[in-house]
Design an enzyme around this catalytic site. Structure first.
Site, PDB file in Angstrom:
ATOM      1  N   ALA A  80     -36.896  63.602 -41.973  1.00  0.00           N
ATOM      2  CA  ALA A  80     -35.975  63.707 -40.845  1.00  0.00           C
ATOM      3  C   ALA A  80     -36.389  62.632 -39.850  1.00  0.00           C
ATOM      4  O   ALA A  80     -36.983  62.891 -38.813  1.00  0.00           O
ATOM      5  CB  ALA A  80     -36.059  65.093 -40.210  1.00  0.00           C
ATOM      6  N   LEU A  83     -32.655  58.257 -38.043  1.00  0.00           N
ATOM      7  CA  LEU A  83     -32.020  56.937 -37.935  1.00  0.00           C
ATOM      8  C   LEU A  83     -32.761  55.993 -36.980  1.00  0.00           C
ATOM      9  O   LEU A  83     -32.143  55.179 -36.297  1.00  0.00           O
ATOM     10  CB  LEU A  83     -30.548  57.062 -37.495  1.00  0.00           C
ATOM     11  CG  LEU A  83     -29.626  57.860 -38.416  1.00  0.00           C
ATOM     12  CD1 LEU A  83     -28.208  57.929 -37.818  1.00  0.00           C
ATOM     13  CD2 LEU A  83     -29.554  57.259 -39.820  1.00  0.00           C
ATOM     14  N   ASN A 109     -26.510  48.980 -44.097  1.00  0.00           N
ATOM     15  CA  ASN A 109     -26.107  50.374 -43.905  1.00  0.00           C
ATOM     16  C   ASN A 109     -25.807  50.577 -42.435  1.00  0.00           C
ATOM     17  O   ASN A 109     -26.625  50.247 -41.575  1.00  0.00           O
ATOM     18  CB  ASN A 109     -27.241  51.294 -44.381  1.00  0.00           C
ATOM     19  CG  ASN A 109     -26.846  52.755 -44.314  1.00  0.00           C
ATOM     20  OD1 ASN A 109     -26.763  53.324 -43.234  1.00  0.00           O
ATOM     21  ND2 ASN A 109     -26.621  53.366 -45.463  1.00  0.00           N
ATOM     22  N   CYS A 140     -25.769  61.143 -43.081  1.00  0.00           N
ATOM     23  CA  CYS A 140     -27.141  61.405 -42.628  1.00  0.00           C
ATOM     24  C   CYS A 140     -27.246  62.861 -42.184  1.00  0.00           C
ATOM     25  O   CYS A 140     -26.563  63.268 -41.249  1.00  0.00           O
ATOM     26  CB  CYS A 140     -27.545  60.492 -41.488  1.00  0.00           C
ATOM     27  SG  CYS A 140     -29.175  60.931 -40.842  1.00  0.00           S
ATOM     28  N   ASN A 203     -26.591  60.801 -51.020  1.00  0.00           N
ATOM     29  CA  ASN A 203     -27.556  60.865 -49.923  1.00  0.00           C
ATOM     30  C   ASN A 203     -28.427  62.117 -50.166  1.00  0.00           C
ATOM     31  O   ASN A 203     -28.297  62.782 -51.186  1.00  0.00           O
ATOM     32  CB  ASN A 203     -26.817  60.928 -48.579  1.00  0.00           C
ATOM     33  CG  ASN A 203     -27.674  60.356 -47.440  1.00  0.00           C
ATOM     34  OD1 ASN A 203     -28.897  60.534 -47.426  1.00  0.00           O
ATOM     35  ND2 ASN A 203     -27.043  59.690 -46.493  1.00  0.00           N
TER      36      ASN A 203
END
Lengths: 319, 318
Positions: A80, A83, A109, A140, A203
């Site tokens: 986690a 980003l 991306n 995500c 993903n």
């Protein structure tokens, strides 16, 4: 590990075309597992890859989630990261020059919490030659507004794909699909309807690991995305379903990913219908695994009498 | 192997020379590598804690020509972990035929328990060397090392390097109890009042007097090693600028060492520990909050590549 020197097998053709972008071989990096390329410079020659996929880029820099951000689980790991990235401006000024030196097709991306943010990054990529396309991250699982809100509803997938595709005037658009849906063929079909040039799947799976002493989730973010060999059979299944029900008819190539560690894993994805193959978690263990996978793919093709890797894509026998 | 090749970090095979229990839960692992790039105290390696060669059905590279591969048997993954384990270097010796690396580890999870079963003569995969290093500072003639439990190993590597640089070095090592201290008895007894002596063989080998502390008083000073260290520091007559302190161990211990040093104007470096997947700066998981000039006042730095050593004054504790 160094293996014995073999005949270079130059007669076997590993090249593929990914929505018109020529790749010397199907191997790519899974976004977020290879940084911006320079991190692995000491460990592997990334020119062994067919293409490079960057970590997610957002308009503004992001610090990412609180620690702890990863936990290993059996045959996999949860992450986690949130980003974490340098942001668009620093990406263009600091990272693009390094990517240019790679000499590989690059796919960037892109992530965001609004369509406008996706568009801003996609527009900026129009001006970067080395970038051949954008990979739309609408999957995500680790950020509340990290795109997943676009990625689980087919109507939203189609509309965000269509709008970003409009901004990708000279670049290809890959849509990265979430496995956290009840029917991945529905979101895949929506991405194709929106104009996706290629599909990336899958993903990570939203998942949780618990500290049984404190009775709390281990990750600061509470949940994370499960990756690694543990998810590979589900990924292969999803690639096969999307290939047979959506992508083959539409002529849209699939980049298969999820737990690829050895050449045999890569062969599974090719047979299931993937044209590109992205390696992720395995790079954390040994970035050199891409060289071994390539060698193994070549050997597999020779042993089975093929001359081109394209001959086996989607040839899984179901009778 | 040319110098250019070995100056790069990479994945290197290592032969196990020795893997022995030193005390409860702790092991000494000695590795021999034909080639390994230069390393410094404070650096670490990522050790693969599972067999080096994957099961034959998982690789498609080296089938014998007369045996067509079978895909009928899917791979079986054992209890061994997927990810490598980051372990600090406790020392290094360069020999004509390669490098000898010393690692002290605590068997605490699936990876390190697997590692504890490895036999001499087996081969392991070492990725490294990784991370920055504990700085050796020219104008600081006096150094103190404060290590707790399995945080002691990098202090051992550093003691040797500091002594080579001609520094006056004193080590402080602590654990909950005698059985959990990964050090051997030295030529001198451990002093119960905190007077440094050659009481730990590994530090004695680097000519470094040591103070041992155990929470239960089973060896050396009774109580926290941080208090034995603070007492020693307060008794020194040197100017604070002449001193530098290095520490590695449990976070509460390092935090206290940092506070003691900062309050006295003594420079202090901490070797932090974080869960990490890759160790190479890509997975972005091993973040540490470090003070800086940004509007927020801090940024996340990566323990694996920006660290693991950080100045105590820059670390923001959670």
């Amino acid at each position: 590990m160094e293996s014995a020197t073999h005949d270079p097998h130059t007669d076997v053709d590993l090249s593929v075309s990914l929505a018109g972008v020529a790749l010397s071989n199907p191997l790519m990096t899974a976004s977020g597992t290879c940084g911006y390329a320079d991190e692995y410079a000491d460990f592997v020659d990334l020119r062994e890859l067919g293409a490079f996929v960057t970590k997610s880029i957002t308009v503004s820099p992001r610090a990412g989630n609180e620690y702890p951000r990863v936990v290993e689980t059996r045959a996999g790991m949860l992450n986690a990261i949130g980003l974490a990235n340098v942001g668009l401006e620093a990406f263009l000024s600091e990272k693009v020059p390094k990517l240019e030196k790679l000499g590989l097709p690059v796919f960037v991306n892109i992530a965001g919490s609004t369509v406008e943010e996706y568009l801003a990054v996609a527009e900026a990529m129009e001006r970067v030659d080395i970038v051949r396309g954008c990979e739309l991250n609408i999957s995500c699982p680790n950020v509340k507004a990290g795109g997943i809100q676009f990625g689980v509803d087919p109507d939203a997938v189609e509309s965000v794909t269509a709008r970003v595709k409009n901004a990708c005037r000279t670049k290809k658009l890959i849509v990265k699909l979430s496995p956290n849906v009840s029917d991945i063929t529905a979101t895949a079909a929506a991405a194709v309807a929106g104009g996706a040039d290629a599909l990336s799947l899958i993903n990570t799976f939203t998942a949780m690991a618990v500290d049984i002493e404190t009775a709390r989730p281990i990750l600061a973010n509470r949940t994370g995305g499960l990756s690694g060999p543990a998810i590979r059979p589900i990924a292969v299944y999803m690639v096969h379903r999307v290939y047979t029900q959506v992508a083959r008819q539409a002529g849209v190539p699939i980049i298969g990913m999820g737990g690829i560690q050895y050449a045999r894993d890569a062969v599974e994805f090719l047979l299931a219908g993937a044209t590109g193959l992205a390696v992720g978690t395995a790079l954390f263990v040994d970035p050199g695994c891409i060289v071994e996978i390539k060698r193994g793919l070549t050997n597999y093709l020779i042993q089975h009498g093929y001359t081109s890797i394209r001959e086996i894509i989607g040839t899984l026998r179901m009778e | 192997m040319c110098n250019e090749t070995i100056s790069r970090r990479g994945v290197y095979p290592a032969r196990v020379l020795l893997n022995e229990a030193i005390c409860r839960e702790h092991y000494r692992l000695r590795l021999k590598l034909a080639v390994f790039p230069p390393s410094r105290a404070g650096q670490f390696v990522q050790l693969q804690c599972r067999p080096l060669t994957p099961p034959p059905d998982e690789i498609v590279t080296d089938w014998p020509d007369d045996r067509p591969p079978s895909f009928t048997q899917p791979e079986l993954i054992g209890a061994e972990p997927l990810l490598r384990r980051p372990l600090s270097l406790a020392g290094r010796q360069d020999e004509p035929d390669g490098a000898r690396l010393e690692i002290l580890y605590r068997a605490i999870g699936a990876g390190t328990h697997w590692l504890a079963g490895v036999k001499s003569g087996e081969t392991l995969s070492v990725l490294g060397p990784l991370g920055n290093s504990l700085p050796i500072i020219e104008n600081k003639p006096i150094a103190a090392l404060v290590g707790g439990g399995v945080g002691i190993p990098p202090m051992l590597y550093l003691a040797g390097a500091l002594r080579q640089a001609g520094k006056n070095v004193t080590a402080f090592c602590g654990s909950r109890t005698k059985d959990l201290l990964p050090l051997s008895a030295g030529p001198a007894p451990a002093d119960p009042h905190g007077k440094p002596s050659l009481c730990a063989a590994e530090f004695a080998a680097a000519d470094t007097p040591t103070v041992l502390a155990t929470d239960d008083g089973s060896l050396g000073v009774r109580g926290f090693v941080t208090e034995a260290f603070a007492g020693w520091l307060d008794a020194r007559k040197d100017a604070p600028e002449a001193l530098v302190v290095y520490s590695c161990g449990p976070e509460a211990m390092m935090r206290r060492v940092g506070e003691v040093c900062i309050a006295r104007g003594v420079e202090c470096y901490l070797s932090l520990e974080r869960h990490m997947a890759c160790g190479m700066g890509t997975c972005q998981s091993c973040v540490v909050k470090i003070r800086d000039e940004t509007p927020r006042g801090w940024s996340y730095k990566l323990c694996c590549t920006d660290g693991p050593t950080f100045a105590a004054k820059d670390v923001i504790w959670e």
